[in-house]
Scaffold this motif. Structure first.
Motif, short mmCIF file in Angstrom:
data_model
loop_
_atom_site.label_atom_id
_atom_site.label_comp_id
_atom_site.label_asym_id
_atom_site.label_seq_id
_atom_site.Cartn_x
_atom_site.Cartn_y
_atom_site.Cartn_z
N VAL A 199 0.86 -1.26 -0.10
CA VAL A 199 0.18 0.13 -0.10
C VAL A 199 0.86 1.16 -0.10
O VAL A 199 1.57 1.51 1.08
CB VAL A 199 -0.77 0.01 1.33
CG1 VAL A 199 -1.71 1.27 1.22
CG2 VAL A 199 -1.84 -1.33 1.16
N THR B 87 -4.86 4.10 -4.64
CA THR B 87 -5.05 4.41 -3.13
C THR B 87 -5.96 5.34 -2.95
O THR B 87 -5.93 6.29 -3.38
CB THR B 87 -3.63 4.66 -2.58
OG1 THR B 87 -2.68 3.87 -2.82
CG2 THR B 87 -3.83 4.79 -0.84
N ASP B 88 -7.11 5.11 -1.98
CA ASP B 88 -8.23 5.93 -1.73
C ASP B 88 -8.64 5.70 -0.41
O ASP B 88 -9.33 4.58 -0.18
CB ASP B 88 -9.25 5.79 -2.66
CG ASP B 88 -10.27 6.80 -2.37
OD1 ASP B 88 -10.27 7.65 -1.24
OD2 ASP B 88 -11.36 6.94 -3.20
N ASP B 89 -8.41 6.40 0.61
CA ASP B 89 -8.61 6.10 1.99
C ASP B 89 -10.12 6.39 2.45
O ASP B 89 -10.64 6.25 3.69
CB ASP B 89 -7.89 6.75 3.01
CG ASP B 89 -7.73 8.43 2.79
OD1 ASP B 89 -8.72 8.80 2.19
OD2 ASP B 89 -6.86 9.20 3.62
N LYS B 90 -10.74 6.93 1.26
CA LYS B 90 -12.28 7.03 1.82
C LYS B 90 -13.09 5.87 1.32
O LYS B 90 -14.53 5.66 1.51
CB LYS B 90 -12.89 8.24 0.91
CG LYS B 90 -12.13 9.61 1.48
CD LYS B 90 -12.46 10.82 0.53
CE LYS B 90 -11.86 12.15 1.05
NZ LYS B 90 -10.44 12.17 1.17
N ARG B 91 -12.53 4.83 0.50
CA ARG B 91 -13.14 3.69 0.32
C ARG B 91 -13.45 2.63 1.45
O ARG B 91 -12.51 2.82 2.46
CB ARG B 91 -12.55 2.74 -0.97
CG ARG B 91 -12.58 3.49 -2.33
CD ARG B 91 -11.87 2.64 -3.03
NE ARG B 91 -11.72 3.27 -4.46
CZ ARG B 91 -10.81 3.17 -5.29
NH1 ARG B 91 -9.75 2.23 -5.19
NH2 ARG B 91 -10.85 3.66 -6.51
N TYR C 25 -13.63 -2.11 -1.42
CA TYR C 25 -12.08 -2.61 -1.92
C TYR C 25 -12.58 -4.10 -2.25
O TYR C 25 -12.11 -4.59 -2.85
CB TYR C 25 -11.11 -2.56 -0.72
CG TYR C 25 -10.55 -1.11 -0.99
CD1 TYR C 25 -9.53 -0.94 -2.12
CD2 TYR C 25 -10.50 -0.13 0.22
CE1 TYR C 25 -8.82 0.11 -2.13
CE2 TYR C 25 -9.64 1.06 -0.15
CZ TYR C 25 -8.83 1.17 -1.13
OH TYR C 25 -8.16 2.25 -1.38
N SER D 296 2.23 -1.05 4.66
CA SER D 296 1.49 0.10 4.40
C SER D 296 1.91 1.23 4.76
O SER D 296 2.75 1.29 5.93
CB SER D 296 -0.19 0.25 4.84
OG SER D 296 -0.53 1.38 4.62
N ASN E 202 -4.32 5.62 7.33
CA ASN E 202 -5.87 5.84 7.21
C ASN E 202 -6.63 4.92 6.47
O ASN E 202 -7.90 4.82 6.62
CB ASN E 202 -5.99 7.29 6.62
CG ASN E 202 -5.59 8.44 7.34
OD1 ASN E 202 -5.28 8.23 8.65
ND2 ASN E 202 -5.35 9.68 6.92
N ILE E 203 -5.84 4.25 5.76
CA ILE E 203 -6.67 3.14 4.86
C ILE E 203 -6.47 1.73 5.65
O ILE E 203 -7.26 1.01 5.01
CB ILE E 203 -5.73 2.99 3.41
CG1 ILE E 203 -6.87 2.51 2.31
CG2 ILE E 203 -4.62 1.95 3.48
CD1 ILE E 203 -6.28 2.64 0.96
N SER F 117 -10.09 -0.20 6.52
CA SER F 117 -10.81 -0.89 5.29
C SER F 117 -9.96 -1.87 4.92
O SER F 117 -11.04 -2.88 4.71
CB SER F 117 -10.86 0.43 4.37
OG SER F 117 -11.84 1.41 4.91
N LEU F 118 -8.76 -1.96 4.74
CA LEU F 118 -8.13 -2.89 4.20
C LEU F 118 -8.24 -4.23 4.98
O LEU F 118 -8.36 -5.42 4.49
CB LEU F 118 -6.82 -2.79 3.72
CG LEU F 118 -6.67 -1.79 2.54
CD1 LEU F 118 -5.00 -1.46 2.30
CD2 LEU F 118 -7.33 -2.34 1.32
#
Length: 258
Positions: free
Chosen positions: A7, A30-34, A39, A64, A68-69, A72-73
């Motif tokens: 990441v 990479t999108d920390d809002k998803r 994902y 990573s 912030n992501i 979610s991951l």
């Protein structure tokens, strides 16, 4: 089979290993809002389109540099793969002795690259990763991570020039045939390509000398990242490009911690 995820600030690179063989790899933005489900749907589509099955994945490891992501991951892996991923960080076995003043400050990607390069080459190393930032890492033959240098990445430098200078256009990253250019676009392209290659060569020369002064043999220079090939065209310092270095490092660390 093992799923590995690298990441970065710009992209997430995923790969599937069967033993030591990389079967397939993909790249997502990479999108920390998803959310975990967003994902999950993306990853499921990748698996389906490549004829791989979730049930065949026996382990997952994530490196990573984007905190912030991670929520979610991690939840995506737990929900869709029914597995708890290994997260590269403190407490994870790497086989690398980190000599940083504060080892926790070293980015996970730099550690993973060091693990892979040491495993592959077994010699003093300078590792260059051309990502959102460009990192230079020094690793001894004995697997001591000495530290390194961090520079703005090529794209960051190029975009900053466009955004901060009102009359300068955004340009494609290409190497011009000459460094004395007769138009603005070519002048910017030459400055980026030749200027960055010169920066790489200077930093590598200084790092090599410092490592030799410490009693190491002349280091082998390996580069990775999307723009490694672009810079190698002009740089005199890069010995080899390995585009899957980070994925290889994740596989090795997984084997050490399974």
């Amino acid at each position: 089979m093992v799923l590995v995820l690298d990441v970065g600030n710009t992209n997430i690179v995923l790969g599937i290993y069967k033993n030591e063989k990389l079967m397939v790899n993909w790249r997502l933005a990479t999108d920390d809002k998803r959310t975990a489900d967003e994902y999950g749907i993306q990853v499921m589509d990748l698996f389906t389109n490549s004829d791989f099955h979730i049930k065949d994945i026996e382990g997952v490891i994530i490196s990573s540099v984007v905190p912030n992501i991670m929520y979610s991951l991690e939840h995506m892996i737990l929900k869709y793969f029914k597995l708890k991923p290994i997260i590269v960080g403190p407490g994870v076995k790497t086989g690398i002795n980190i000599k940083y003043d504060n080892p926790r400050e070293v980015g996970a990607d730099r550690i993973v690259n060091a693990v892979a390069a040491h495993e592959l080459y077994k010699k003093p190393l300078i590792i260059i990763d051309f990502g959102t930032a460009t990192t230079f890492c020094a690793v001894t033959k004995e697997a001591n991570y000495l530290g390194g240098t961090i520079c703005p990445g090529i794209k960051i430098s190029s975009d900053a020039l466009f955004e901060r200078a009102a009359k300068l256009p955004r340009v494609e990253l290409v190497k011009t045939p000459t460094i004395i250019c007769r138009n603005t676009v070519s002048s910017i392209q030459a400055g980026i390509a030749y200027g960055y290659a010169g920066q790489v060569d200077y930093i590598v020369t200084k790092m090599k000398q410092e490592m030799i002064d410490l009693g190491q043999e002349e280091p082998f220079v390996v580069a990775t990242g999307g723009l490694a090939k672009f810079i190698k065209q002009e740089s005199k310092s890069i010995d080899e490009i390995n585009h899957i270095l980070t994925l290889e490092g994740l596989r090795v660390i997984y084997e050490k911690n399974r």
